[in-house]
Design a protein around this motif. Structure first.
Motif, PDB file in Angstrom:
ATOM      1  N   MET A  50       0.837  -1.209   0.000  1.00  0.00           N
ATOM      2  CA  MET A  50       0.000   0.000   0.000  1.00  0.00           C
ATOM      3  C   MET A  50       0.871   1.258   0.000  1.00  0.00           C
ATOM      4  SD  MET A  50      -3.174   0.246   2.601  1.00  0.00           S
ATOM      5  CE  MET A  50      -4.406  -0.970   2.202  1.00  0.00           C
ATOM      6  N   LEU A  51       1.984   1.195   0.733  1.00  0.00           N
ATOM      7  CA  LEU A  51       2.907   2.341   0.771  1.00  0.00           C
ATOM      8  C   LEU A  51       3.523   2.548  -0.613  1.00  0.00           C
ATOM      9  CD1 LEU A  51       4.476   1.614   4.264  1.00  0.00           C
ATOM     10  CD2 LEU A  51       3.317   3.742   3.629  1.00  0.00           C
ATOM     11  N   GLY A  52       3.686   1.448  -1.368  1.00  0.00           N
ATOM     12  CA  GLY A  52       4.175   1.558  -2.746  1.00  0.00           C
ATOM     13  C   GLY A  52       3.146   2.268  -3.612  1.00  0.00           C
ATOM     14  N   GLN A  53       1.905   1.856  -3.506  1.00  0.00           N
ATOM     15  CA  GLN A  53       0.825   2.505  -4.272  1.00  0.00           C
ATOM     16  C   GLN A  53       0.709   3.979  -3.879  1.00  0.00           C
ATOM     17  OE1 GLN A  53      -1.368   2.092  -6.623  1.00  0.00           O
ATOM     18  NE2 GLN A  53      -2.734   3.795  -6.129  1.00  0.00           N
ATOM     19  N   ALA A  54       0.886   4.254  -2.587  1.00  0.00           N
ATOM     20  CA  ALA A  54       0.747   5.625  -2.086  1.00  0.00           C
ATOM     21  C   ALA A  54       1.974   6.474  -2.453  1.00  0.00           C
ATOM     22  CB  ALA A  54       0.568   5.604  -0.572  1.00  0.00           C
ATOM     23  N   GLY A  55       3.097   5.816  -2.774  1.00  0.00           N
ATOM     24  CA  GLY A  55       4.331   6.545  -3.124  1.00  0.00           C
ATOM     25  C   GLY A  55       4.870   7.350  -1.952  1.00  0.00           C
ATOM     26  N   LEU A  56       4.737   6.802  -0.733  1.00  0.00           N
ATOM     27  CA  LEU A  56       5.142   7.575   0.454  1.00  0.00           C
ATOM     28  C   LEU A  56       6.573   7.273   0.885  1.00  0.00           C
ATOM     29  CD1 LEU A  56       2.004   7.339   2.781  1.00  0.00           C
ATOM     30  CD2 LEU A  56       2.732   9.285   1.401  1.00  0.00           C
ATOM     31  N   ASP A  57       7.184   8.238   1.572  1.00  0.00           N
ATOM     32  CA  ASP A  57       8.437   8.016   2.293  1.00  0.00           C
ATOM     33  C   ASP A  57       8.051   7.461   3.653  1.00  0.00           C
ATOM     34  OD1 ASP A  57      10.137   9.187   0.398  1.00  0.00           O
ATOM     35  OD2 ASP A  57       9.623  11.186   1.133  1.00  0.00           O
ATOM     36  N   TRP A  58       8.777   6.467   4.143  1.00  0.00           N
ATOM     37  CA  TRP A  58       8.457   5.932   5.480  1.00  0.00           C
ATOM     38  C   TRP A  58       9.696   5.383   6.146  1.00  0.00           C
ATOM     39  CZ3 TRP A  58       8.480   0.355   6.037  1.00  0.00           C
ATOM     40  CH2 TRP A  58       8.566  -0.360   4.844  1.00  0.00           C
ATOM     41  N   ARG A  59       9.596   5.172   7.449  1.00  0.00           N
ATOM     42  CA  ARG A  59      10.713   4.636   8.234  1.00  0.00           C
ATOM     43  C   ARG A  59      10.388   3.203   8.621  1.00  0.00           C
ATOM     44  NH1 ARG A  59      14.184   8.595  10.200  1.00  0.00           N
ATOM     45  NH2 ARG A  59      15.645   6.862  10.102  1.00  0.00           N
ATOM     46  N   ARG A  91      -5.144   8.935   4.089  1.00  0.00           N
ATOM     47  CA  ARG A  91      -5.146  10.365   4.419  1.00  0.00           C
ATOM     48  C   ARG A  91      -3.843  11.022   3.944  1.00  0.00           C
ATOM     49  NH1 ARG A  91      -3.010  13.097   8.455  1.00  0.00           N
ATOM     50  NH2 ARG A  91      -2.245  11.223   9.487  1.00  0.00           N
ATOM     51  N   LEU A  92      -2.709  10.380   4.250  1.00  0.00           N
ATOM     52  CA  LEU A  92      -1.417  10.982   3.905  1.00  0.00           C
ATOM     53  C   LEU A  92      -1.215  11.070   2.389  1.00  0.00           C
ATOM     54  CD1 LEU A  92       0.884   9.116   6.480  1.00  0.00           C
ATOM     55  CD2 LEU A  92       0.430  11.574   6.443  1.00  0.00           C
ATOM     56  N   SER A  93      -1.767  10.105   1.661  1.00  0.00           N
ATOM     57  CA  SER A  93      -1.519  10.060   0.217  1.00  0.00           C
ATOM     58  C   SER A  93      -2.640  10.709  -0.595  1.00  0.00           C
ATOM     59  CB  SER A  93      -1.363   8.611  -0.239  1.00  0.00           C
ATOM     60  OG  SER A  93      -2.569   7.898  -0.010  1.00  0.00           O
ATOM     61  N   GLY A  94      -3.754  11.044   0.075  1.00  0.00           N
ATOM     62  CA  GLY A  94      -4.898  11.592  -0.665  1.00  0.00           C
ATOM     63  C   GLY A  94      -5.520  10.542  -1.587  1.00  0.00           C
ATOM     64  N   GLN A  95      -5.434   9.254  -1.209  1.00  0.00           N
ATOM     65  CA  GLN A  95      -6.047   8.171  -2.013  1.00  0.00           C
ATOM     66  C   GLN A  95      -7.102   7.482  -1.155  1.00  0.00           C
ATOM     67  OE1 GLN A  95      -3.422   5.644  -4.314  1.00  0.00           O
ATOM     68  NE2 GLN A  95      -1.778   7.134  -4.247  1.00  0.00           N
ATOM     69  N   PRO A  96      -8.323   8.027  -1.104  1.00  0.00           N
ATOM     70  CA  PRO A  96      -9.338   7.532  -0.168  1.00  0.00           C
ATOM     71  C   PRO A  96      -9.679   6.055  -0.337  1.00  0.00           C
ATOM     72  CG  PRO A  96     -10.278   9.109  -1.731  1.00  0.00           C
ATOM     73  CD  PRO A  96      -8.803   9.146  -1.913  1.00  0.00           C
ATOM     74  N   GLN A  97      -9.498   5.515  -1.554  1.00  0.00           N
ATOM     75  CA  GLN A  97      -9.868   4.099  -1.791  1.00  0.00           C
ATOM     76  C   GLN A  97      -8.951   3.128  -1.069  1.00  0.00           C
ATOM     77  OE1 GLN A  97      -8.104   5.891  -3.903  1.00  0.00           O
ATOM     78  NE2 GLN A  97      -6.523   4.572  -4.795  1.00  0.00           N
ATOM     79  N   LEU A  98      -7.863   3.616  -0.481  1.00  0.00           N
ATOM     80  CA  LEU A  98      -6.989   2.721   0.283  1.00  0.00           C
ATOM     81  C   LEU A  98      -7.603   2.404   1.652  1.00  0.00           C
ATOM     82  CD1 LEU A  98      -3.452   4.125  -0.606  1.00  0.00           C
ATOM     83  CD2 LEU A  98      -4.645   2.158  -1.587  1.00  0.00           C
ATOM     84  N   ALA A  99      -8.485   3.264   2.133  1.00  0.00           N
ATOM     85  CA  ALA A  99      -9.208   2.991   3.389  1.00  0.00           C
ATOM     86  C   ALA A  99     -10.456   2.176   3.059  1.00  0.00           C
ATOM     87  CB  ALA A  99      -9.603   4.295   4.060  1.00  0.00           C
ATOM     88  N   LEU A 100     -10.864   1.320   3.992  1.00  0.00           N
ATOM     89  CA  LEU A 100     -12.062   0.526   3.742  1.00  0.00           C
ATOM     90  C   LEU A 100     -13.279   1.413   3.500  1.00  0.00           C
ATOM     91  CD1 LEU A 100     -11.663  -2.385   6.277  1.00  0.00           C
ATOM     92  CD2 LEU A 100     -12.025  -2.628   3.808  1.00  0.00           C
ATOM     93  N   ALA A 101     -13.359   2.508   4.252  1.00  0.00           N
ATOM     94  CA  ALA A 101     -14.513   3.397   4.121  1.00  0.00           C
ATOM     95  C   ALA A 101     -14.584   4.032   2.732  1.00  0.00           C
ATOM     96  CB  ALA A 101     -14.455   4.481   5.196  1.00  0.00           C
ATOM     97  N   GLY A 102     -13.464   4.057   2.020  1.00  0.00           N
ATOM     98  CA  GLY A 102     -13.452   4.647   0.677  1.00  0.00           C
ATOM     99  C   GLY A 102     -13.747   3.630  -0.415  1.00  0.00           C
TER     100      GLY A 102
END
Ligand SMILES: N[C@@H](CCC(=O)N[C@@H](CS)C(=O)NCC(=O)O)C(=O)O
Length: 306
Positions: free
Chosen positions: A21-30, A75-86
Protein backbone atom coordinates in the motif's frame (compact mmCIF):
# COMPACT_ATOMS: atom_id res chain seq x y z
CA UNK A 1 5.49 16.80 10.47
CA UNK A 2 6.34 13.47 12.13
CA UNK A 3 7.33 10.63 9.88
CA UNK A 4 5.33 7.51 9.15
CA UNK A 5 6.98 4.58 10.94
CA UNK A 6 6.13 0.93 10.30
CA UNK A 7 7.01 -1.74 12.88
CA UNK A 8 7.10 -4.98 10.87
CA UNK A 9 9.06 -8.07 9.83
CA UNK A 10 9.90 -9.40 6.37
CA UNK A 11 7.89 -12.65 6.38
CA UNK A 12 4.68 -11.10 7.76
CA UNK A 13 1.79 -11.16 5.25
CA UNK A 14 -0.14 -8.31 6.90
CA UNK A 15 3.06 -6.22 6.84
CA UNK A 16 3.23 -6.97 3.10
CA UNK A 17 -0.30 -5.60 2.79
CA UNK A 18 0.88 -2.30 4.21
CA UNK A 19 4.27 -2.24 2.45
CA UNK A 20 2.51 -2.73 -0.91
CA UNK A 21 0.00 0.00 0.00
CA UNK A 22 2.91 2.34 0.77
CA UNK A 23 4.17 1.56 -2.75
CA UNK A 24 0.83 2.51 -4.27
CA UNK A 25 0.75 5.63 -2.09
CA UNK A 26 4.33 6.55 -3.12
CA UNK A 27 5.14 7.57 0.45
CA UNK A 28 8.44 8.02 2.29
CA UNK A 29 8.46 5.93 5.48
CA UNK A 30 10.71 4.64 8.23
CA UNK A 31 11.16 0.90 8.64
CA UNK A 32 11.54 -0.44 12.21
CA UNK A 33 12.11 -4.19 12.11
CA UNK A 34 10.65 -6.22 14.96
CA UNK A 35 10.98 -9.90 15.88
CA UNK A 36 8.69 -12.58 14.46
CA UNK A 37 7.29 -13.28 17.94
CA UNK A 38 7.23 -11.68 21.40
CA UNK A 39 8.95 -10.48 23.48
CA UNK A 40 8.97 -7.18 21.58
CA UNK A 41 9.94 -4.68 24.30
CA UNK A 42 9.63 -1.56 22.11
CA UNK A 43 6.13 -2.45 20.93
CA UNK A 44 5.10 -3.34 24.49
CA UNK A 45 5.86 0.28 25.41
CA UNK A 46 4.07 1.69 22.37
CA UNK A 47 1.05 -0.58 21.97
CA UNK A 48 0.65 -2.25 25.38
CA UNK A 49 -0.60 -5.84 25.22
CA UNK A 50 -1.55 -5.72 21.51
CA UNK A 51 0.84 -8.14 19.86
CA UNK A 52 -0.16 -8.36 16.23
CA UNK A 53 2.05 -7.05 13.46
CA UNK A 54 2.29 -4.58 11.78
CA UNK A 55 1.93 -1.53 14.00
CA UNK A 56 2.39 2.00 12.63
CA UNK A 57 3.45 5.13 14.47
CA UNK A 58 3.38 8.85 13.77
CA UNK A 59 5.06 10.65 16.67
CA UNK A 60 3.10 9.81 19.84
CA UNK A 61 0.18 8.24 17.92
CA UNK A 62 0.27 4.46 17.51
CA UNK A 63 -1.92 2.61 15.00
CA UNK A 64 -2.87 -1.02 15.56
CA UNK A 65 -4.31 -3.21 12.78
CA UNK A 66 -3.97 -2.76 9.01
CA UNK A 67 -7.52 -1.35 8.82
CA UNK A 68 -6.52 1.68 10.91
CA UNK A 69 -3.05 1.91 9.34
CA UNK A 70 -4.66 1.97 5.88
CA UNK A 71 -6.84 4.94 6.92
CA UNK A 72 -3.67 6.84 7.80
CA UNK A 73 -2.03 5.98 4.46
CA UNK A 74 -5.21 7.01 2.61
CA UNK A 75 -5.15 10.36 4.42
CA UNK A 76 -1.42 10.98 3.91
CA UNK A 77 -1.52 10.06 0.22
CA UNK A 78 -4.90 11.59 -0.67
CA UNK A 79 -6.05 8.17 -2.01
CA UNK A 80 -9.34 7.53 -0.17
CA UNK A 81 -9.87 4.10 -1.79
CA UNK A 82 -6.99 2.72 0.28
CA UNK A 83 -9.21 2.99 3.39
CA UNK A 84 -12.06 0.53 3.74
CA UNK A 85 -14.51 3.40 4.12
CA UNK A 86 -13.45 4.65 0.68
CA UNK A 87 -14.37 1.32 -1.00
CA UNK A 88 -17.68 0.09 -2.37
CA UNK A 89 -19.57 -2.53 -0.26
CA UNK A 90 -18.47 -5.48 -2.46
CA UNK A 91 -14.83 -4.47 -2.02
CA UNK A 92 -15.27 -4.20 1.75
CA UNK A 93 -16.81 -7.67 1.83
CA UNK A 94 -13.98 -9.17 -0.24
CA UNK A 95 -11.36 -7.47 1.97
CA UNK A 96 -12.99 -8.98 5.07
CA UNK A 97 -13.01 -12.47 3.53
CA UNK A 98 -9.41 -12.15 2.31
CA UNK A 99 -8.06 -10.93 5.66
CA UNK A 100 -9.71 -13.85 7.49
CA UNK A 101 -10.64 -17.07 5.63
CA UNK A 102 -8.36 -16.64 2.58
CA UNK A 103 -5.48 -15.62 4.87
CA UNK A 104 -5.84 -18.84 6.91
CA UNK A 105 -6.16 -20.98 3.76
CA UNK A 106 -3.04 -19.42 2.21
CA UNK A 107 -1.11 -19.88 5.48
CA UNK A 108 -2.04 -23.57 5.45
CA UNK A 109 -1.36 -24.12 1.74
CA UNK A 110 1.78 -21.95 1.79
CA UNK A 111 3.44 -23.60 4.78
CA UNK A 112 5.65 -25.72 2.54
CA UNK A 113 9.24 -26.86 2.60
CA UNK A 114 10.09 -23.74 0.57
CA UNK A 115 8.55 -21.55 3.30
CA UNK A 116 10.59 -23.52 5.85
CA UNK A 117 13.78 -22.77 3.90
CA UNK A 118 12.91 -19.05 3.82
CA UNK A 119 12.44 -19.09 7.60
CA UNK A 120 15.69 -20.94 8.01
CA UNK A 121 17.47 -18.23 6.01
CA UNK A 122 15.84 -15.38 7.94
CA UNK A 123 15.84 -16.68 11.53
CA UNK A 124 18.11 -18.54 13.95
CA UNK A 125 17.25 -22.14 14.89
CA UNK A 126 16.35 -20.98 18.39
CA UNK A 127 14.02 -18.30 17.08
CA UNK A 128 12.34 -20.79 14.75
CA UNK A 129 11.67 -23.03 17.76
CA UNK A 130 10.35 -20.03 19.74
CA UNK A 131 8.19 -19.06 16.74
CA UNK A 132 6.46 -22.45 16.60
CA UNK A 133 5.92 -22.58 20.36
CA UNK A 134 4.39 -19.10 20.18
CA UNK A 135 2.11 -19.83 17.22
CA UNK A 136 0.86 -23.09 18.77
CA UNK A 137 -0.06 -21.08 21.87
CA UNK A 138 -1.79 -18.42 19.73
CA UNK A 139 -3.71 -21.17 17.91
CA UNK A 140 -4.87 -22.76 21.18
CA UNK A 141 -6.38 -19.51 22.41
CA UNK A 142 -7.82 -18.43 19.04
CA UNK A 143 -11.53 -18.07 18.43
CA UNK A 144 -11.74 -18.68 14.70
CA UNK A 145 -13.75 -21.17 12.68
CA UNK A 146 -11.75 -24.36 12.04
CA UNK A 147 -10.90 -24.98 8.35
CA UNK A 148 -9.56 -28.26 6.99
CA UNK A 149 -5.98 -27.95 5.66
CA UNK A 150 -6.72 -30.55 2.95
CA UNK A 151 -9.53 -28.40 1.57
CA UNK A 152 -7.42 -25.22 1.40
CA UNK A 153 -6.17 -25.53 -2.24
CA UNK A 154 -9.71 -26.11 -3.55
CA UNK A 155 -11.08 -23.17 -1.58
CA UNK A 156 -8.23 -20.94 -2.82
CA UNK A 157 -8.92 -22.05 -6.43
CA UNK A 158 -12.56 -21.01 -5.94
CA UNK A 159 -11.49 -17.52 -4.87
CA UNK A 160 -8.93 -17.29 -7.70
CA UNK A 161 -11.63 -18.10 -10.26
CA UNK A 162 -13.78 -15.33 -8.80
CA UNK A 163 -10.87 -12.85 -8.91
CA UNK A 164 -10.05 -13.83 -12.48
CA UNK A 165 -13.63 -13.06 -13.47
CA UNK A 166 -13.36 -9.60 -11.89
CA UNK A 167 -10.03 -8.91 -13.59
CA UNK A 168 -11.63 -9.54 -16.97
CA UNK A 169 -13.25 -6.13 -16.75
CA UNK A 170 -10.52 -3.96 -15.17
CA UNK A 171 -6.80 -4.01 -14.28
CA UNK A 172 -7.54 -4.02 -10.54
CA UNK A 173 -10.26 -5.83 -8.61
CA UNK A 174 -12.66 -2.92 -8.41
CA UNK A 175 -11.61 -0.66 -11.26
CA UNK A 176 -8.72 1.30 -12.71
CA UNK A 177 -6.90 1.80 -9.40
CA UNK A 178 -6.12 -0.62 -6.55
CA UNK A 179 -8.31 -0.23 -3.47
CA UNK A 180 -8.05 -1.70 0.04
CA UNK A 181 -9.43 -5.06 -1.17
CA UNK A 182 -6.62 -5.48 -3.72
CA UNK A 183 -4.07 -5.29 -0.91
CA UNK A 184 -6.03 -7.63 1.38
CA UNK A 185 -6.02 -10.28 -1.35
CA UNK A 186 -2.46 -9.47 -2.43
CA UNK A 187 -0.80 -10.22 0.91
CA UNK A 188 -2.45 -13.62 1.28
CA UNK A 189 -1.43 -14.70 -2.24
CA UNK A 190 2.05 -13.22 -1.62
CA UNK A 191 2.51 -15.68 1.23
CA UNK A 192 1.24 -18.56 -0.92
CA UNK A 193 3.46 -17.80 -3.93
CA UNK A 194 6.45 -15.76 -2.77
CA UNK A 195 7.00 -17.45 0.59
CA UNK A 196 5.43 -20.89 0.03
CA UNK A 197 6.53 -21.23 -3.60
CA UNK A 198 3.06 -22.48 -4.67
CA UNK A 199 2.24 -22.35 -8.40
CA UNK A 200 -1.53 -22.40 -7.86
CA UNK A 201 -1.96 -18.79 -9.02
CA UNK A 202 -0.32 -19.66 -12.39
CA UNK A 203 -3.52 -21.51 -13.28
CA UNK A 204 -5.18 -18.07 -13.41
CA UNK A 205 -3.03 -15.86 -15.70
CA UNK A 206 -5.11 -12.72 -15.14
CA UNK A 207 -4.58 -13.02 -11.36
CA UNK A 208 -0.86 -13.66 -11.87
CA UNK A 209 -0.62 -10.50 -14.03
CA UNK A 210 -2.56 -8.47 -11.43
CA UNK A 211 -0.16 -9.78 -8.75
CA UNK A 212 2.83 -8.67 -10.85
CA UNK A 213 1.23 -5.26 -11.49
CA UNK A 214 0.94 -4.66 -7.75
CA UNK A 215 4.42 -5.99 -7.06
CA UNK A 216 5.91 -3.63 -9.67
CA UNK A 217 4.51 -0.67 -7.74
CA UNK A 218 7.11 -1.45 -5.08
CA UNK A 219 6.95 -0.59 -1.39
CA UNK A 220 7.50 3.19 -1.33
CA UNK A 221 10.73 4.79 -0.13
CA UNK A 222 11.78 3.18 3.17
CA UNK A 223 14.64 4.34 5.39
CA UNK A 224 15.72 2.02 8.21
CA UNK A 225 15.14 3.15 11.78
CA UNK A 226 16.45 1.45 14.94
CA UNK A 227 13.41 0.28 16.96
CA UNK A 228 14.72 2.00 20.15
CA UNK A 229 14.75 5.33 18.28
CA UNK A 230 10.99 5.07 17.80
CA UNK A 231 10.67 5.47 21.59
CA UNK A 232 12.66 8.69 21.49
CA UNK A 233 10.44 9.93 18.65
CA UNK A 234 7.35 9.14 20.74
CA UNK A 235 8.82 10.82 23.82
CA UNK A 236 9.59 14.04 21.95
CA UNK A 237 6.11 14.23 20.41
CA UNK A 238 2.63 14.98 21.75
CA UNK A 239 -0.36 13.01 20.48
CA UNK A 240 -2.11 14.90 17.71
CA UNK A 241 -5.49 16.57 18.22
CA UNK A 242 -8.39 14.12 18.57
CA UNK A 243 -10.51 13.67 15.43
CA UNK A 244 -13.56 15.87 14.85
CA UNK A 245 -15.84 13.01 13.68
CA UNK A 246 -16.46 11.58 17.17
CA UNK A 247 -19.65 9.62 17.73
CA UNK A 248 -19.58 9.48 21.54
CA UNK A 249 -19.48 6.43 23.79
CA UNK A 250 -20.50 5.96 27.42
CA UNK A 251 -16.97 4.67 28.14
CA UNK A 252 -15.18 7.86 27.03
CA UNK A 253 -13.08 9.08 29.96
CA UNK A 254 -13.06 5.62 31.62
CA UNK A 255 -10.31 3.02 32.08
CA UNK A 256 -10.88 0.36 29.40
CA UNK A 257 -9.35 -2.75 27.92
CA UNK A 258 -9.42 -3.53 24.22
CA UNK A 259 -8.49 -6.75 22.43
CA UNK A 260 -8.95 -8.48 19.05
CA UNK A 261 -11.84 -10.96 19.09
CA UNK A 262 -10.20 -13.59 16.86
CA UNK A 263 -6.60 -14.57 17.76
CA UNK A 264 -3.61 -13.10 19.60
CA UNK A 265 -6.23 -11.63 21.96
CA UNK A 266 -3.93 -9.97 24.50
CA UNK A 267 -5.56 -6.73 25.69
CA UNK A 268 -4.25 -3.17 25.79
CA UNK A 269 -5.31 -1.01 28.74
CA UNK A 270 -5.82 2.76 28.76
CA UNK A 271 -8.36 5.56 29.05
CA UNK A 272 -10.82 5.77 26.17
CA UNK A 273 -10.44 9.32 24.81
CA UNK A 274 -12.33 9.11 21.51
CA UNK A 275 -14.77 6.96 19.55
CA UNK A 276 -15.17 7.67 15.82
CA UNK A 277 -17.29 5.75 13.28
CA UNK A 278 -14.32 3.43 12.59
CA UNK A 279 -11.97 3.56 15.58
CA UNK A 280 -11.40 3.74 19.29
CA UNK A 281 -8.52 5.81 20.66
CA UNK A 282 -6.95 5.02 24.03
CA UNK A 283 -4.63 7.30 26.01
CA UNK A 284 -1.76 5.48 27.69
CA UNK A 285 1.01 6.83 29.91
CA UNK A 286 4.37 5.10 30.01
CA UNK A 287 7.41 6.20 32.03
CA UNK A 288 9.68 5.80 28.99
CA UNK A 289 7.66 7.84 26.51
CA UNK A 290 5.00 9.84 28.37
CA UNK A 291 1.53 10.18 26.86
CA UNK A 292 0.56 8.12 23.80
CA UNK A 293 -2.67 7.77 21.85
CA UNK A 294 -3.22 4.22 20.61
CA UNK A 295 -5.74 3.75 17.78
CA UNK A 296 -7.74 0.53 17.18
CA UNK A 297 -10.47 -0.34 14.67
CA UNK A 298 -13.94 -0.91 16.15
CA UNK A 299 -14.60 -3.80 13.80
CA UNK A 300 -13.18 -7.07 15.15
CA UNK A 301 -12.27 -5.68 18.59
CA UNK A 302 -13.92 -5.99 22.00
CA UNK A 303 -13.91 -2.92 24.25
CA UNK A 304 -14.80 -3.25 27.97
CA UNK A 305 -14.50 -1.19 31.10
CA UNK A 306 -11.30 -2.29 32.88
N1 LIG B 1 -6.24 -7.89 11.86
C1 LIG B 1 -4.81 -7.71 11.92
C2 LIG B 1 -4.09 -9.02 11.61
C3 LIG B 1 -2.57 -8.92 11.77
C4 LIG B 1 -1.91 -10.27 11.89
O1 LIG B 1 -2.56 -11.32 12.08
N2 LIG B 1 -0.60 -10.27 11.79
C5 LIG B 1 0.17 -11.48 12.00
C6 LIG B 1 1.49 -11.37 11.23
S1 LIG B 1 1.19 -11.29 9.50
C7 LIG B 1 0.53 -11.56 13.45
O2 LIG B 1 0.44 -10.61 14.17
N3 LIG B 1 0.97 -12.73 13.90
C8 LIG B 1 1.41 -12.87 15.26
C9 LIG B 1 2.68 -12.13 15.54
O3 LIG B 1 3.40 -11.72 14.60
O4 LIG B 1 3.01 -11.97 16.71
C10 LIG B 1 -4.42 -6.61 10.93
O5 LIG B 1 -5.16 -6.36 9.98
O6 LIG B 1 -3.39 -5.95 11.17
Amino acid sequence: MSEFILHHYALSPFSTKIRAMLGQAGLDWRSAITREMPPRPVLEVLAGGYRKIPVAQIGADVFCDTRVIAEEIARLSGQPQLALAGCEPDARALAARADSALFVDCLMAGSTLTAGRRMWAAMSALDIARFFVDRIRVGRHARIKARSPQGAPARIRGVLAELSERLHASPFLFGEHPCHADFSVYHTLWFLTEVGGSTLVNEFPRVRQWQQRLRQQGEGRAQPLAPEDTLLIARLARPRALPADQVGDSLVGRQVRIAPVDYAREPTFGVLVAATPTRWILAREHAEVGLLHVHFPRDGYQLDEA
